[in-house]
Design an enzyme around this catalytic site. Structure first.
Site, short mmCIF file in Angstrom:
data_model
loop_
_atom_site.label_atom_id
_atom_site.label_comp_id
_atom_site.label_asym_id
_atom_site.label_seq_id
_atom_site.Cartn_x
_atom_site.Cartn_y
_atom_site.Cartn_z
N CYS A 115 0.83 -1.23 0.00
CA CYS A 115 0.00 0.00 0.00
C CYS A 115 0.86 1.27 0.00
CB CYS A 115 -0.93 0.02 1.20
SG CYS A 115 -2.06 -1.37 1.22
N HIS A 255 -3.54 7.22 3.31
CA HIS A 255 -3.92 5.95 2.68
C HIS A 255 -5.32 5.59 3.18
CE1 HIS A 255 -4.08 1.95 1.28
NE2 HIS A 255 -3.80 1.37 2.43
N ASN A 285 -10.12 -0.19 0.26
CA ASN A 285 -8.66 -0.05 0.25
C ASN A 285 -8.13 -0.49 -1.12
OD1 ASN A 285 -5.91 -0.34 0.58
ND2 ASN A 285 -6.05 -1.43 2.54
N1 COA Z 1 -18.51 -9.18 9.11
C1 COA Z 1 -18.92 -9.58 10.32
N2 COA Z 1 -18.07 -10.00 11.28
C2 COA Z 1 -16.75 -9.99 10.97
C3 COA Z 1 -16.26 -9.58 9.72
C4 COA Z 1 -17.20 -9.16 8.77
N3 COA Z 1 -16.84 -8.73 7.55
N4 COA Z 1 -14.91 -9.68 9.74
C5 COA Z 1 -14.57 -10.14 10.95
N5 COA Z 1 -15.67 -10.34 11.71
C6 COA Z 1 -15.78 -10.86 13.06
C7 COA Z 1 -14.61 -11.71 13.45
O1 COA Z 1 -14.76 -13.03 12.96
C8 COA Z 1 -14.66 -11.64 14.94
O2 COA Z 1 -15.64 -12.54 15.39
P1 COA Z 1 -15.39 -13.43 16.70
O3 COA Z 1 -15.24 -12.42 17.83
O4 COA Z 1 -16.63 -14.27 16.78
O5 COA Z 1 -14.13 -14.18 16.44
C9 COA Z 1 -15.18 -10.23 15.22
O6 COA Z 1 -15.76 -9.79 13.98
C10 COA Z 1 -14.10 -9.27 15.67
O7 COA Z 1 -12.99 -9.42 14.78
P2 COA Z 1 -11.77 -8.48 14.89
O8 COA Z 1 -10.79 -8.85 13.81
O9 COA Z 1 -11.24 -8.42 16.28
O10 COA Z 1 -12.48 -7.08 14.55
P3 COA Z 1 -11.86 -5.65 14.45
O11 COA Z 1 -12.65 -4.72 15.29
O12 COA Z 1 -10.38 -5.65 14.67
O13 COA Z 1 -12.15 -5.26 12.94
C11 COA Z 1 -10.91 -5.11 10.88
C12 COA Z 1 -11.58 -6.03 11.90
C13 COA Z 1 -10.28 -5.97 9.80
C14 COA Z 1 -11.98 -4.21 10.29
C15 COA Z 1 -9.85 -4.25 11.61
O14 COA Z 1 -9.03 -5.04 12.39
C16 COA Z 1 -9.01 -3.49 10.63
O15 COA Z 1 -9.48 -2.62 9.95
N6 COA Z 1 -7.69 -3.79 10.59
C17 COA Z 1 -6.80 -3.13 9.66
C18 COA Z 1 -7.03 -3.69 8.30
C19 COA Z 1 -6.34 -2.91 7.24
O16 COA Z 1 -6.64 -1.75 7.08
N7 COA Z 1 -5.43 -3.56 6.52
C20 COA Z 1 -4.75 -2.98 5.42
C21 COA Z 1 -3.69 -2.08 5.92
S1 COA Z 1 -2.84 -1.41 4.56
#
Ligand code: COA
Length: 328
Positions: A115, A255, A285
Site C-alpha cells: 500500500c 492511505h 482499500n
Molecule cells: N462481518 C462480520 N463479522 C466480521 C467480519 C465481517 N466482515 N470480519 C470479521 N468479523 C468478526 C470476526 O470473525 C470476529 O468474530 P469473533 O469475535 O466471533 O471471532 C469479530 O468480527 C471481531 O474481529 P476483529 O478482527 O477483532 O475485529 P476488528 O474490530 O479488529 O475489525 C478489521 C476487523 C479488519 C476491520 C480491523 O481489524 C481493521 O481494519 N484492521 C486493519 C485492516 C487494514 O486496514 N489492513 C490494510 C492495511 S494497509
C-alpha cells in the site's frame, strides 16, 4: 523552506465501472452492512472485470495524466509502477504498461512496497530527477486486488477494491512539488499481512489452492495498531523534515484503508477531520492506488487547491510506511 526538486505535471486515475456494495457481501458472506460500515467506514468498492488487468488500469490512468501534462507516451523516460498485484510474476507490470502505452523511450520497473508503494515510487522518482537520471517520469499505483482477495474470508474480502492512479513527475520550477518525505519498513512483521503461497518459498501446488494460501491473509487487529502508530510517526517526521507544523497543513490525504485508522492518525497528527480527505467509503482499500485516487477526487471537488500544503501518509504490508509533504 525546502526547495522542491520534483513536481506533478499531470494526475490521472482509473476506477473500474463495476461496484460491489456491502449488500452484495451480505448475500455472499456471513456479514452485514452495519458491521462493515462501523468497523471500516466502507460502503462500496470498484472491482475490475475478468479481462481487465492491472496494466490496463495503469494504462488508462497514465493516459489521463499524460493528457493533463500535455505529453505523449514517447516523452516519458521512466515508468515506476507500484503494485501488490502484478499481472505476472515475470516480467514487471511496468514493462507490460510500457508496451500498452507504446512508451518507446522509457525504462520501466515495478516497486514492491504494497500500500505504501506509490509514496515509495515518488521518492525514487524524485531521487532520479535529483541525480540527473530522469526528467519526465510516470509514477503509478495500480492494483487488481480482487484477483488475490479470498471472497470466502469475511475478515479481508470486504476491505479491498481495484483501481489505479498515475502522475507525471517532472523537475520542479522551485515553487511547487515535493518538499520532504520519510520512508520506513519493518520486515520482521511480514506475516501479519501477506500472501504466503505462490512464490519461491511455497511454489504453486494443489495444496496451495486447497488451503487458500495464494490469497491475502491478515491479522486485522495487529495491522490496525501498527498502522496507527506508524502513520502518526511518519506524519510527524515528514513535517519536521519540511520545517512545518501540523497547523500549516492545509490537507491531509492518508492511505484509505479504514476510517478508524484515518481518524486515529489525524488525531495523533493534530489535524482536524475537516482538513482530512476521506473517500474510503466509496473505494475501499485500493492499496498503492488509494492516495492518487483520493488526491484526484480532492482537487475535483475543490478541497485541494493550487498552493496548498498537503501531507500524504501511508502504511502497508512489509510492514512499509511513509509520508510526503507537497506544495500543490
Ligand atoms: N462481518 C462480520 N463479522 C466480521 C467480519 C465481517 N466482515 N470480519 C470479521 N468479523 C468478526 C470476526 O470473525 C470476529 O468474530 P469473533 O469475535 O466471533 O471471532 C469479530 O468480527 C471481531 O474481529 P476483529 O478482527 O477483532 O475485529 P476488528 O474490530 O479488529 O475489525 C478489521 C476487523 C479488519 C476491520 C480491523 O481489524 C481493521 O481494519 N484492521 C486493519 C485492516 C487494514 O486496514 N489492513 C490494510 C492495511 S494497509
Amino acid at each position: 523552506m525546502t526547495q522542491p526538486v520534483a513536481a506533478f505535471a499531470g494526475l490521472g486515475v482509473s476506477n473500474p465501472e463495476r461496484i460491489l456494495t456491502n449488500a452484495d457481501f451480505e448475500r455472499m458472506l456471513d456479514t452485514s452492512d452495519s458491521w462493515i460500515r462501523e468497523r471500516t467506514g466502507i460502503r462500496e468498492r470498484h472491482v475490475a472485470g475478468p479481462e481487465q488487468t492491472t496494466a490496463m488500469l495503469a494504462r488508462d490512468a497514465s493516459l489521463a495524466a499524460l493528457a493533463e501534462a500535455g505529453m505523449g507516451p514517447d516523452d516519458i523516460d521512466t515508468i515506476i509502477l507500484a503494485t501488490a498485484t502484478p499481472d505476472r510474476l515475470l516480467p514487471s507490470t511496468a514493462c507490460d504498461l510500457q508496451a500498452l502505452l507504446g512508451a518507446r523511450n522509457a525504462n520501466a520497473f515495478d516497486i514492491g512496497a504494497a500500500c505504501s508503494g506509490w509514496i515509495y515510487g515518488l521518492v525514487v522518482g524524485e531521487s532520479m530527477i535529483a541525480a540527473g537520471a530522469a526528467e519526465r517520469l510516470l509514477v503509478l499505483g495500480a492494483e487488481k486486488l480482487s484477483a488475490v482477495v479470498d471472497y470466502t474470508d469475511r475478515s479481508t474480502a470486504v476491505l479491498f477494491g481495484d483501481g489505479a492512479g498515475a502522475v507525471v513527475l517532472i523537475r520542479s520550477d522551485g515553487a511547487r512539488g515535493i518538499l520532504s518525505s520519510y520512508l520506513k519498513s519493518d520486515g520482521t512483521l511480514a506475516e501479519l499481512l501477506w500472501r504466503p503461497g505462490g512464490g519461491t518459498v511455497h511454489p504453486p501446488s494443489e495444496e496451495m489452492l486447497k488451503d487458500h494460501s495464494y490469497f491475502i491473509k491478515m491479522a486485522g487487529r495487529e495491522v490496525f495498531k501498527n498502522a496507527v502508530r506508524s502513520m502518526a510517526d511518519a506524519a510527524a517526521r515528514a513535517l519536521e523534515r519540511a520545517g512545518l507544523v501540523a497547523d500549516e497543513v492545509d490537507l491531509l490525504v492518508p492511505h484509505q484503508a479504514n476510517i478508524r485508522i484515518i481518524e486515529a492518525t489525524a488525531a495523533h497528527a493534530r489535524i482536524p477531520m475537516d482538513r482530512v480527505y476521506v473517500n474510503v467509503d466509496r473505494y475501499g482499500n485500493t492499496s498503492s492506488a488509494s492516495i492518487p485516487i483520493a488526491l484526484d477526487e480532492a482537487r475535483r471537488c475543490g478541497q485541494l487547491k493550487p498552493g496548498m500544503t498537503v501531507l500524504l501518509v501511508t502504511f502497508g504490508a512489509g510492514f512499509t510506511w511513509g509520508s510526503l509533504v507537497l506544495r500543490w
